[in-house]
Structures are given as structure tokens and as C-alpha cells.
Design an enzyme around this catalytic site. Structure first.
Site, mmCIF file in Angstrom:
data_model
loop_
_atom_site.group_PDB
_atom_site.id
_atom_site.type_symbol
_atom_site.label_atom_id
_atom_site.label_comp_id
_atom_site.label_asym_id
_atom_site.label_seq_id
_atom_site.Cartn_x
_atom_site.Cartn_y
_atom_site.Cartn_z
ATOM 1 N N HIS A 93 10.589 0.233 -0.282
ATOM 2 C CA HIS A 93 11.932 0.309 -0.861
ATOM 3 C C HIS A 93 11.906 0.083 -2.377
ATOM 4 O O HIS A 93 12.519 -0.860 -2.864
ATOM 5 C CB HIS A 93 12.828 -0.777 -0.234
ATOM 6 C CG HIS A 93 12.902 -0.788 1.256
ATOM 7 N ND1 HIS A 93 13.269 -1.904 1.984
ATOM 8 C CD2 HIS A 93 12.669 0.189 2.183
ATOM 9 C CE1 HIS A 93 13.262 -1.625 3.275
ATOM 10 N NE2 HIS A 93 12.893 -0.375 3.431
ATOM 11 N N GLU A 153 9.562 1.069 12.782
ATOM 12 C CA GLU A 153 9.412 2.456 12.326
ATOM 13 C C GLU A 153 8.161 3.120 12.898
ATOM 14 O O GLU A 153 7.749 4.171 12.404
ATOM 15 C CB GLU A 153 9.377 2.525 10.791
ATOM 16 C CG GLU A 153 10.587 1.950 10.081
ATOM 17 C CD GLU A 153 11.896 2.718 10.299
ATOM 18 O OE1 GLU A 153 11.869 3.751 11.001
ATOM 19 O OE2 GLU A 153 12.922 2.258 9.788
ATOM 20 N N HIS A 187 5.581 3.130 3.937
ATOM 21 C CA HIS A 187 7.023 3.144 3.681
ATOM 22 C C HIS A 187 7.408 1.896 2.901
ATOM 23 O O HIS A 187 6.913 0.812 3.197
ATOM 24 C CB HIS A 187 7.777 3.183 5.014
ATOM 25 C CG HIS A 187 9.230 2.860 4.905
ATOM 26 N ND1 HIS A 187 10.113 3.642 4.187
ATOM 27 C CD2 HIS A 187 9.972 1.836 5.395
ATOM 28 C CE1 HIS A 187 11.329 3.110 4.268
ATOM 29 N NE2 HIS A 187 11.264 2.009 4.988
ATOM 30 N N GLU A 231 2.861 13.401 -15.928
ATOM 31 C CA GLU A 231 2.035 13.197 -14.740
ATOM 32 C C GLU A 231 2.672 13.676 -13.439
ATOM 33 O O GLU A 231 1.968 13.962 -12.472
ATOM 34 C CB GLU A 231 1.727 11.698 -14.571
ATOM 35 C CG GLU A 231 0.637 11.184 -15.473
ATOM 36 C CD GLU A 231 -0.723 11.767 -15.110
ATOM 37 O OE1 GLU A 231 -1.192 11.514 -13.996
ATOM 38 O OE2 GLU A 231 -1.287 12.491 -15.935
ATOM 39 N N HIS A 253 17.710 4.304 1.222
ATOM 40 C CA HIS A 253 16.840 3.443 2.028
ATOM 41 C C HIS A 253 15.481 3.252 1.345
ATOM 42 O O HIS A 253 15.100 2.130 1.046
ATOM 43 C CB HIS A 253 16.680 4.009 3.447
ATOM 44 C CG HIS A 253 15.856 3.134 4.337
ATOM 45 N ND1 HIS A 253 16.156 2.885 5.652
ATOM 46 C CD2 HIS A 253 14.715 2.425 4.092
ATOM 47 C CE1 HIS A 253 15.269 2.053 6.170
ATOM 48 N NE2 HIS A 253 14.376 1.774 5.241
HETATM 49 O O1 2HA Z 1 10.388 -2.547 8.404
HETATM 50 O O2 2HA Z 1 11.710 -1.063 6.052
HETATM 51 O O3 2HA Z 1 12.842 0.766 7.541
HETATM 52 C C1 2HA Z 1 11.576 -2.682 7.731
HETATM 53 C C2 2HA Z 1 11.995 -1.384 7.181
HETATM 54 C C3 2HA Z 1 12.715 -0.489 8.086
HETATM 55 ZN ZN ZN Z 2 12.719 0.586 5.274
#
Ligand code: 2HA
Ligand code: ZN
Length: 271
Positions: free
Chosen positions: A141, A116, A139, A169, A210
Site C-alpha cells: 500500500h 489474499e 502486494h 526510468e 487500495h
Molecule cells: O493483507 O493488504 O489486501 C492485508 C492486505 C489485504
Molecule cells: Zn492490501
């Protein structure tokens, strides 16, 4: 030369990757972080003239030429950063041509930065254009945010309103709201460009089914945004199917913006 493992930026990266793994935000090789550094922060720990190898950046990042980034590795697990930072992280500098990253430390097993990286570098460029002090793109998940993107109307207005309504909040932490992207193939320049475009307006961008992108001047700011969105999404997912007896109204949200003097997204409230 001081030991780079004792650098404050290294400690911050290790603490955040470790914590995020334990929170369940980064299963397997999920998630990636890039932290922009000044030459003056790096120089006590590395000979900045000693380029170990070069790696293509995947796009023209010439506006970031000379900038240093500590970046998680592709295919690497957040849970392993703590035990072996030099394999799971890398410190790169963007070369003057913009299409080459110079590796100065890390990716010891011959690895490379996160797939990414285009989304990260494009987001850094976008954030720096609106906030010259931005340094972090993060980033991950997180479960409830991810779940919400599967069951909620995915417009910026609708998602932001729901997140604001879940807990007091929310509007205080992200008064500008959250950016939203539809489902897209990850690891591409297209998702990078779309994310960066949103990052000009928002510090949080949701990737449908995602995950989430956050940014900030510090790791704490980027992580704090993400964990606050995740908490609000959790509230939504655990109670949306139950009768809503007590709610935060638009008038309540307005009162919060007045109390905390927030520059909020006015068209996201019905007043
Ligand atoms: O790096 O999260 O979006 C692994 C991920 C790809
Ligand atoms: Zn990811």
C-alpha cells in the site's frame, strides 16, 4: 537438516518485509508476499513428508499442485516478520486436489496465510502462463500510488502515460505499462480473478484506493517494479498542481524505447 532460518529464500523474505515496513508501504497488517520455491530449495531445510496441518486454499489451484510457497500470514504485521518469522510466515505446498494447502513450516500460533492467497495463486498461474520463470507476487500500500488512484483518471492508458511522463526510468522499467482495477472488495476470488487476468499483460496492477500488485522472477524484480511506480506516482503527486515547465514528450518516450530496445505498449503513445 539445515536451519530454515538460514535459507537464502528466508533471508530475502525477511529483508523485503522489513524494508517495506520501514518505507511505509505496509502499515499494520497491510500487504502480503508469496514466493514460489522448488522442492530442491526446500528439501535441505524441511522434511517435506511432514505436513503439520492442512488449510483450504479457497479455490481450485490444481495447476500449482506440488508447488511450494513461502507466504506472509493473515493479520500479521510486516514489521514483526524479522523478530518472529515462524509465526508471521508459513511455508505451504499445494496438495494434488488443488483446494488444500499443506503447511510444512510456520504460522506457529495456529494462523493461516494471507486473505489474499487466491489473488496470489491466481496471479502466479497467470504469470507462469506468460513467464515460466516468475516466482514472486507482492502486494502493498505505498502512499503516493494510493493517492494517485484517488485523483487520476483510472484507465490503463491514462495512468501509464502519466507514470511514464514523470521520470525517464519509468518506461524503461515497465514498458508494458500498468494494469488498473476499479475499487473492489479485497480478499475475494473476484478480485483475484480480475488481478490474474491483468497479470497476463502487466507485471504491475493497481487496485484503486487500495494498493499495488507486482510480480517478478525475483524479489528484487517485483519490489523494483513497485518502488519505481511509487517513485513516479510521488513525482506526480508533488508536482501535478504546479505549472509544468519541462516535460517528457511522446517523442522523447519513443526515443527511450529505441535506445533501450523496449517492447513497449505502442498504443499508449500519441505519435
Ligand atoms: O493483507 O493488504 O489486501 C492485508 C492486505 C489485504
Ligand atoms: Zn492490501
Amino acid at each position: 537438516m539445515k536451519d530454515i532460518l538460514t535459507a537464502p529464500f528466508m533471508g530475502e523474505m525477511i529483508r523485503h518485509t522489513t524494508n517495506m515496513y520501514r518505507l511505509g508501504y505496509d502499515e499494520r497488517n497491510g500487504g502480503n508476499i508469496s514466493l514460489m520455491l522448488d522442492e530442491s530449495e526446500v528439501a535441505p531445510y524441511l522434511d517435506t513428508a511432514n505436513v503439520l496441518r492442512t488449510i483450504p486454499t479457497g479455490f481450485d489451484a490444481a495447476v500449482l499442485a506440488g508447488k511450494y510457497f513461502l507466504v506472509t500470514g493473515t493479520g500479521k504485521y510486516f514489521k514483526n516478520v524479522e523478530v518472529d518469522p515462524e509465526t508471521n510466515l508459513g511455508l505451504i505446498r499445494i496438495a494434488p486436489d488443488g483446494v488444500t494447502a499443506e503447511l510444512l513450516w510456520g504460522y506457529k500460533d495456529g494462523g493461516s496465510f494471507t486473505s489474499e492467497l487466491p489473488a496470489h495463486l491466481m496471479s502466479h498461474i497467470a504469470r507462469l502462463s506468460v513467464d515460466p520463470e516468475n516466482r514472486v507476487i507482492m502486494h502493498c500500500h505505498p502512499d503516493y500510488t494510493l493517492a494517485m488512484t484517488g485523483v487520476h483518471e483510472m484507465t490503463e492508458r491514462a495512468v501509464t502515460r502519466t507514470l511514464w511522463q514523470q521520470m525517464t526510468e519509468s518506461i524503461v522499467v515497465f514498458p508494458e505499462g500498468v494494469g488498473v482495477l476499479p475499487w473492489m472488495v479485497c480478499g475475494t476470488n473476484a478480485i483475484g480473478e480480475a488481478t490474474a487476468e491483468k497479470m497476463k499483460q502487466y507485471r504491475i496492477v493497481l487496485w484503486t484506493l487500495h494498493g499495488i500488485y507486482g510480480c517478478g522472477r525475483t524479489m528484487d524484480e517485483a519490489f523494483g517494479l513497485i518502488e519505481t511506480v511509487e517513485k513516479a506516482a510521488k513525482q506526480y503527486m508533488i508536482k501535478a498542481h504546479l505549472p509544468q515547465v519541462n516535460v517528457i514528450t511522446d517523442a522523447d518516450l519513443l526515443a527511450l524505447t529505441e535506445r533501450f530496445n523496449l517492447n513497449y505498449r505502442k498504443d499508449f503513445l500519441d505519435l
